[in-house]
Design a protein around this motif. Structure first.
Motif, mmCIF file in Angstrom:
data_model
loop_
_atom_site.group_PDB
_atom_site.id
_atom_site.type_symbol
_atom_site.label_atom_id
_atom_site.label_comp_id
_atom_site.label_asym_id
_atom_site.label_seq_id
_atom_site.Cartn_x
_atom_site.Cartn_y
_atom_site.Cartn_z
ATOM 1 N N MET A 1 0.846 -1.180 0.000
ATOM 2 C CA MET A 1 0.000 0.000 0.000
ATOM 3 C C MET A 1 0.892 1.245 0.000
ATOM 4 N N ASP A 2 0.704 2.079 -1.015
ATOM 5 C CA ASP A 2 1.517 3.288 -1.154
ATOM 6 C C ASP A 2 1.244 4.292 -0.046
ATOM 7 N N ARG A 3 2.310 4.896 0.450
ATOM 8 C CA ARG A 3 2.185 6.032 1.367
ATOM 9 C C ARG A 3 2.034 7.295 0.519
ATOM 10 N N ILE A 4 1.466 8.337 1.119
ATOM 11 C CA ILE A 4 1.178 9.576 0.412
ATOM 12 C C ILE A 4 1.691 10.745 1.245
ATOM 13 N N LEU A 5 2.572 11.538 0.673
ATOM 14 C CA LEU A 5 3.029 12.754 1.334
ATOM 15 C C LEU A 5 1.897 13.774 1.237
ATOM 16 N N VAL A 6 1.573 14.447 2.342
ATOM 17 C CA VAL A 6 0.454 15.393 2.334
ATOM 18 C C VAL A 6 0.836 16.642 3.128
ATOM 19 N N SER A 7 0.405 17.793 2.634
ATOM 20 C CA SER A 7 0.656 19.035 3.371
ATOM 21 C C SER A 7 0.058 18.930 4.770
ATOM 22 N N ALA A 8 0.865 19.217 5.767
ATOM 23 C CA ALA A 8 0.422 19.106 7.160
ATOM 24 C C ALA A 8 -0.767 20.016 7.443
ATOM 25 N N CYS A 9 -0.840 21.171 6.788
ATOM 26 C CA CYS A 9 -1.972 22.087 7.026
ATOM 27 C C CYS A 9 -3.289 21.480 6.579
ATOM 28 N N LEU A 10 -3.257 20.591 5.577
ATOM 29 C CA LEU A 10 -4.477 19.935 5.123
ATOM 30 C C LEU A 10 -4.951 18.887 6.122
ATOM 31 N N MET A 11 -4.076 18.493 7.022
ATOM 32 C CA MET A 11 -4.406 17.496 8.044
ATOM 33 C C MET A 11 -4.760 18.156 9.372
ATOM 34 N N GLY A 12 -4.957 19.464 9.364
ATOM 35 C CA GLY A 12 -5.382 20.179 10.560
ATOM 36 C C GLY A 12 -4.263 20.736 11.411
ATOM 37 N N ARG A 13 -3.040 20.602 10.966
ATOM 38 C CA ARG A 13 -1.923 21.142 11.741
ATOM 39 C C ARG A 13 -1.774 22.633 11.460
ATOM 40 N N LYS A 14 -1.612 23.397 12.498
ATOM 41 C CA LYS A 14 -1.540 24.854 12.385
ATOM 42 C C LYS A 14 -0.105 25.276 12.073
ATOM 43 N N VAL A 15 0.266 25.094 10.788
ATOM 44 C CA VAL A 15 1.630 25.363 10.349
ATOM 45 C C VAL A 15 1.701 26.391 9.226
ATOM 46 N N ARG A 16 0.570 26.911 8.784
ATOM 47 C CA ARG A 16 0.584 27.894 7.706
ATOM 48 C C ARG A 16 1.262 29.190 8.146
ATOM 49 N N TYR A 17 1.566 30.036 7.189
ATOM 50 C CA TYR A 17 2.235 31.298 7.484
ATOM 51 C C TYR A 17 1.471 32.123 8.517
ATOM 52 N N ASP A 18 0.132 32.018 8.514
ATOM 53 C CA ASP A 18 -0.699 32.810 9.424
ATOM 54 C C ASP A 18 -1.014 32.074 10.724
ATOM 55 N N GLY A 19 -0.399 30.918 10.931
ATOM 56 C CA GLY A 19 -0.613 30.137 12.139
ATOM 57 C C GLY A 19 -1.882 29.308 12.114
ATOM 58 N N ALA A 20 -2.523 29.224 10.964
ATOM 59 C CA ALA A 20 -3.772 28.475 10.841
ATOM 60 C C ALA A 20 -3.542 27.152 10.115
ATOM 61 N N ALA A 21 -4.596 26.373 10.036
ATOM 62 C CA ALA A 21 -4.618 25.149 9.249
ATOM 63 C C ALA A 21 -5.598 25.353 8.090
ATOM 64 N N ARG A 22 -5.561 24.495 7.120
ATOM 65 C CA ARG A 22 -6.540 24.464 6.019
ATOM 66 C C ARG A 22 -7.059 23.037 5.908
ATOM 67 N N THR A 23 -7.647 22.557 6.975
ATOM 68 C CA THR A 23 -8.060 21.170 7.093
ATOM 69 C C THR A 23 -8.978 20.749 5.958
ATOM 70 N N SER A 24 -8.617 19.664 5.307
ATOM 71 C CA SER A 24 -9.441 19.100 4.237
ATOM 72 C C SER A 24 -10.441 18.125 4.837
ATOM 73 N N GLU A 25 -11.661 18.178 4.340
ATOM 74 C CA GLU A 25 -12.715 17.258 4.771
ATOM 75 C C GLU A 25 -12.962 16.188 3.714
ATOM 76 N N ASP A 26 -12.053 16.052 2.763
ATOM 77 C CA ASP A 26 -12.220 15.098 1.674
ATOM 78 C C ASP A 26 -12.321 13.666 2.210
ATOM 79 N N ALA A 27 -13.304 12.910 1.717
ATOM 80 C CA ALA A 27 -13.549 11.544 2.201
ATOM 81 C C ALA A 27 -12.397 10.602 1.874
ATOM 82 N N LEU A 28 -11.807 10.719 0.680
ATOM 83 C CA LEU A 28 -10.669 9.854 0.333
ATOM 84 C C LEU A 28 -9.491 10.107 1.262
ATOM 85 N N LEU A 29 -9.218 11.383 1.507
ATOM 86 C CA LEU A 29 -8.117 11.732 2.410
ATOM 87 C C LEU A 29 -8.379 11.170 3.804
ATOM 88 N N ALA A 30 -9.619 11.264 4.252
ATOM 89 C CA ALA A 30 -9.985 10.713 5.566
ATOM 90 C C ALA A 30 -9.795 9.193 5.591
#
Length: 195
Positions: free
Chosen positions: A1-30
């Motif tokens: 099973m392939d691993r997938i590199l993913v932006s940490a901000c899409l996983m809810g981690r507050k690492v963006r330049y503004d200190g926020a996250a951009r959490t994705s609610e995509d079902a496949l990603l979940a």
């Protein structure tokens, strides 16, 4: 099973330049997250930049390849050159992908690191131009397919194609072993067609 590199901000981690996250609610990603396939990573943080940090853009909207080639820089709005951090983060992302065997990445669109279709135009006015970020450019140069968060279905299709190719390759190796029977994936003798 392939691993997938993913932006940490899409996983809810507050690492963006503004200190926020951009959490994705995509079902496949979940689903992939539940399966333990995701490798969250923030190239800007790994490159040594703080959270929060000043916004940065690639000068002239030139794109990540130009940065890697040394013909463009990544600058903050006040002109501070943060190119070295972006390049270091891209190299760290490549190493992370290689170490876990990721052949696909899902990264934050529009980012000067992670954009795969667009990046900001370098004017700090909110405009975008076609192009890729520094990390995306390096990953793609090294054969890792990169998709933005709006293209997760395309990433899934690529993962399926890779799995099918792997299965076909494994079947070919198994067929070669049937010929010589030693289990090492080669043939003990060349197969020469009859005259």
């Amino acid at each position: 099973m392939d691993r997938i590199l993913v932006s940490a901000c899409l996983m809810g981690r507050k690492v963006r330049y503004d200190g926020a996250a951009r959490t994705s609610e995509d079902a496949l990603l979940a689903d992939w997250r539940r399966q333990g396939r995701l490798v969250p990573f923030c190239p800007e943080v790994e490159g040594g930049l703080p959270v929060p940090r000043p916004t940065a853009e690639i000068e002239g909207g030139a794109g990540g390849e130009a940065v890697l080639a040394g013909t463009a820089r990544v600058l903050t709005a006040d002109g501070t050159d943060v190119t070295a951090s972006f390049v270091a983060g891209a190299r760290a992302a490549l190493e992370a992908a290689r170490s876990c065997g990721a052949r696909v990445a899902i990264l934050k669109e529009g980012s000067p690191s992670c954009g795969s279709l667009t990046v900001h135009d370098g004017t700090f006015g909110g405009g975008r131009v076609p192009g890729s970020g520094v990390t995306t450019a390096l990953l793609e140069r090294e054969g890792i397919a990169v998709f933005g968060e709006e293209r997760i279905a395309e990433a899934a299709a690529r993962l399926c194609a890779l799995a099918e190719a792997d299965d076909a390759g494994a079947a070919g190796t198994a067929a070669a072993d049937v010929i010589d029977g030693d289990g090492d994936g080669d043939q003990a003798f060349p197969v020469t067609p009859a005259p």
